[in-house]
Design a protein around this motif. Structure first.
Motif, mmCIF file in Angstrom:
data_model
loop_
_atom_site.group_PDB
_atom_site.id
_atom_site.type_symbol
_atom_site.label_atom_id
_atom_site.label_comp_id
_atom_site.label_asym_id
_atom_site.label_seq_id
_atom_site.Cartn_x
_atom_site.Cartn_y
_atom_site.Cartn_z
ATOM 1 N N ALA A 89 0.851 -1.184 0.000
ATOM 2 C CA ALA A 89 0.000 0.000 0.000
ATOM 3 C C ALA A 89 0.890 1.238 0.000
ATOM 4 C CB ALA A 89 -0.911 0.004 1.234
ATOM 5 N N THR A 112 0.006 -2.789 -7.443
ATOM 6 C CA THR A 112 -0.545 -2.888 -6.092
ATOM 7 C C THR A 112 0.488 -3.271 -5.047
ATOM 8 O OG1 THR A 112 -1.139 -5.237 -6.288
ATOM 9 C CG2 THR A 112 -2.748 -3.608 -7.058
ATOM 10 N N ARG A 113 1.681 -3.660 -5.485
ATOM 11 C CA ARG A 113 2.710 -4.087 -4.528
ATOM 12 C C ARG A 113 4.088 -3.905 -5.147
ATOM 13 N NH1 ARG A 113 0.179 -9.473 -3.038
ATOM 14 N NH2 ARG A 113 -1.611 -8.081 -3.185
#
Length: 239
Positions: A89, A112-113
């Motif tokens: 995040a 996302t990562r």
């Protein structure tokens, strides 16, 4: 401040860069943007250099500075003894420091990562890349990897024991070594990393062209200079 931006098709919310030695206040063998606080430089200079880096990149948080030990531990949200870090995040800036060892920056195609990995030959052999890929927790085909500045294949001389250790684990590693005088070998750390990534199923790999040893104007090199500073490779998700 001179920065190197990865040339890779990462999503727009993935931010990444590697510093050079240019743009800081350190002097002598640490000139000028030394970001390592463990190499003998004036702590006040290191602190100023880190402040300049945060301001230049407008980072969302203090970089996740690690105590790197050439192992395979992967950190998340906090530092400590580790050679890789991951973030799932915005708000965590994954960071590794190098001065010949290989920095790897990773992200998934969805953005996302992210992860940053410090890989010298010991970490490569022990499995630090595999540990980081596993911790990211997505199919290998979904990962993008950028290989940052490291000691190049014409400068990284190692002993027979290093070559044997890699070949014992993967016979294909023989392609990453060339004979050097005196019974030693020139190792291609970029090729070794690509082999490890391929074994994990990761094939979208970029970078791997910059040599820290041969470019004294831009890069610190422990193998070249002994007493020297550290660059940082950073990756994070934009808020």
């Amino acid at each position: 401040m001179q920065l190197i931006l990865p040339d890779w098709p990462a999503p727009s919310q993935v931010r990444a860069c590697t510093t050079t030695r240019l743009g800081g206040v350190s002097t002598g063998p640490y000139a000028s943007l030394n970001l390592g606080d463990h190499v003998g430089d004036d702590p006040a200079c290191v602190a100023e250099n880190r402040t300049r880096l945060r301001n230049e990149l407008q980072l969302p948080a203090e970089p996740l500075w690690l105590t790197q030990v050439h192992g395979i531990a992967v950190a998340e949200e906090r530092g400590g003894c580790a050679d890789a870090s991951v973030a799932f995040a915005p708000g965590t800036v994954c960071t590794v420091m190098t001065a010949d060892c290989l920095p790897l920056l990773l992200c998934d195609r969805a953005g996302t990562r992210v992860a940053a990995v410090h890989a010298g030959w010991r970490g490569l052999l022990a499995g630090v890349i595999e540990a980081a890929v596993t911790r990211l927790g997505v199919p290998a085909a979904e990962l993008l990897v950028w290989l940052g500045p490291a000691i190049g294949p014409d400068a990284f001389e190692v002993g027979e024991e290093v070559r044997t250790a890699f070949m014992t684990e993967d016979a294909a590693a023989t392609t990453a070594f060339r004979p050097s005088p005196g019974g030693r070998w020139l190792a291609d750390i970029y090729a070794l990393a690509r082999l490890r990534l391929a074994r994990c199923g990761v094939t979208a790999v970029y970078g791997g062209e910059l040599c820290t040893f041969s470019d004294a104007a831009r890069f610190y090199s422990y193998r070249r200079d002994g007493v020297t500073g550290r660059m940082a490779s950073l990756i994070w998700l934009a808020v």
